[in-house]
Design an enzyme around this catalytic site. Structure first.
Site, PDB file in Angstrom:
ATOM      1  N   ALA A  19       0.869  -0.874  -0.099  1.00 21.69           N
ATOM      2  CA  ALA A  19      -0.085   0.030  -0.053  1.00 21.69           C
ATOM      3  C   ALA A  19       0.783   1.213   0.052  1.00 21.69           C
ATOM      4  O   ALA A  19       1.951   1.327   0.459  1.00 21.69           O
ATOM      5  CB  ALA A  19      -0.827  -0.074   1.218  1.00 21.69           C
TER       6      ALA A  19
ATOM      7  N   GLU B   7       1.358  -6.214   8.718  1.00 15.90           N
ATOM      8  CA  GLU B   7       0.616  -5.139   8.847  1.00 15.90           C
ATOM      9  C   GLU B   7       0.339  -5.128  10.383  1.00 15.90           C
ATOM     10  O   GLU B   7       0.004  -3.741  11.121  1.00 15.90           O
ATOM     11  CB  GLU B   7      -0.640  -5.742   8.338  1.00 15.90           C
ATOM     12  CG  GLU B   7      -0.718  -5.044   6.840  1.00 15.90           C
ATOM     13  CD  GLU B   7      -0.347  -6.158   6.088  1.00 15.90           C
ATOM     14  OE1 GLU B   7      -0.232  -5.938   4.679  1.00 15.90           O
ATOM     15  OE2 GLU B   7       0.419  -7.379   6.487  1.00 15.90           O
TER      16      GLU B   7
END
Length: 249
Positions: A59, A132
């Site tokens: 991302a 994450e």
């Protein structure tokens, strides 16, 4: 940003977004355009690779930071992740054998992109992981599901809950990559494998891909699908020609 190179039965998708092929809205749009073009060309194999030192770092962190600072950040984040889902779901079901050549870091969404493909070739020097949890997030673009399905819950827990990264050789040992080789050999190994698969019967490969996918689809009887597919493949001229050529030897 995203380039398509056609070479007979194999099409390359080349990610070229310095410095790390970050996944943002433009990246997703360009990737869909590349797939639109390739779908018309109907190749047997799609090989995804990177011109950068990393494969894909996931991302776009600037965009993530903006979501956290915005009043509508949660809704915007969900919209963004859904867009990633649409791309990765499309890759997973794409009418070709999809392969990635992982030359460097494939982290977060970058690994989730690789997991949505059929085959993975990783350089020994590559690094793969879903980190994450280190920033209070989860691998929400399919990572929890596809990694578990591919490698089992134990390995998925190591990578996701333990935030472990593995190199290419380690990825091959745990089933995360199907092949691993030195970085200097990655182009040759991935291209040769893609070319070998590209010379196989496309209808049979697509039928086999659908049957493999049925394994994890509880609503589809994979055995019944295996019995149905020959009704189509055996009628194809390609299958008849290949059978005739085989027996002529």
């Amino acid at each position: 940003m995203i380039e398509v190179i056609e070479n007979g039965n194999v099409c390359d998708i080349v990610m070229d977004t310095p410095p790390v092929n970050a996944i943002n809205d433009d990246f997703l749009t360009e990737f869909h355009r590349a797939l639109d073009h390739i779908e018309t060309a109907a190749p047997t194999v799609v090989l995804i690779r990177s011109t950068q030192k990393v494969f894909c770092a996931g991302a776009d962190l600037k965009g993530i930071q903006q979501h956290f600072q915005s009043d509508s950040g949660i809704e915007d984040m969900i919209t963004y992740v859904r867009a990633m889902h649409r791309l990765f779901d499309r890759l997973e079901k794409f009418p070709a054998v999809t392969m990635v050549a992982i030359n460097g870091a494939a982290l977060g969404g970058g690994l989730e992109l690789a997991l949505s493909c059929d085959l993975r070739v990783a350089a020994h020097e590559a690094r793969m992981g879903l980190p994450e949890a280190q920033v209070g997030m989860i691998p929400g673009a399919g990572g929890t599901q596809r990694l578990t399905r591919l490698c089992g819950p134990g390995v998925a827990s190591r990578i996701i809950l333990g935030c472990e990264t593995v190199d290419g050789a380690g990825a091959e040992r745990i089933g995360l990559a199907e092949k691993s080789c030195p970085l200097s050999d990655l182009k040759t190994v991935s291209r040769d494998w893609a070319a070998k698969i590209g010379n196989l019967a496309r209808p049979a490969l697509l039928a086999s891909k659908e049957c493999i996918a049925a394994y994890s689809d509880h609503e589809t009887d994979g055995y019944a699908l295996e019995l149905e597919k020959p009704k189509i493949t055996m009628r194809s001229q390609e299958a008849q020609d290949r059978i005739a050529a085989f027996f002529s030897k």
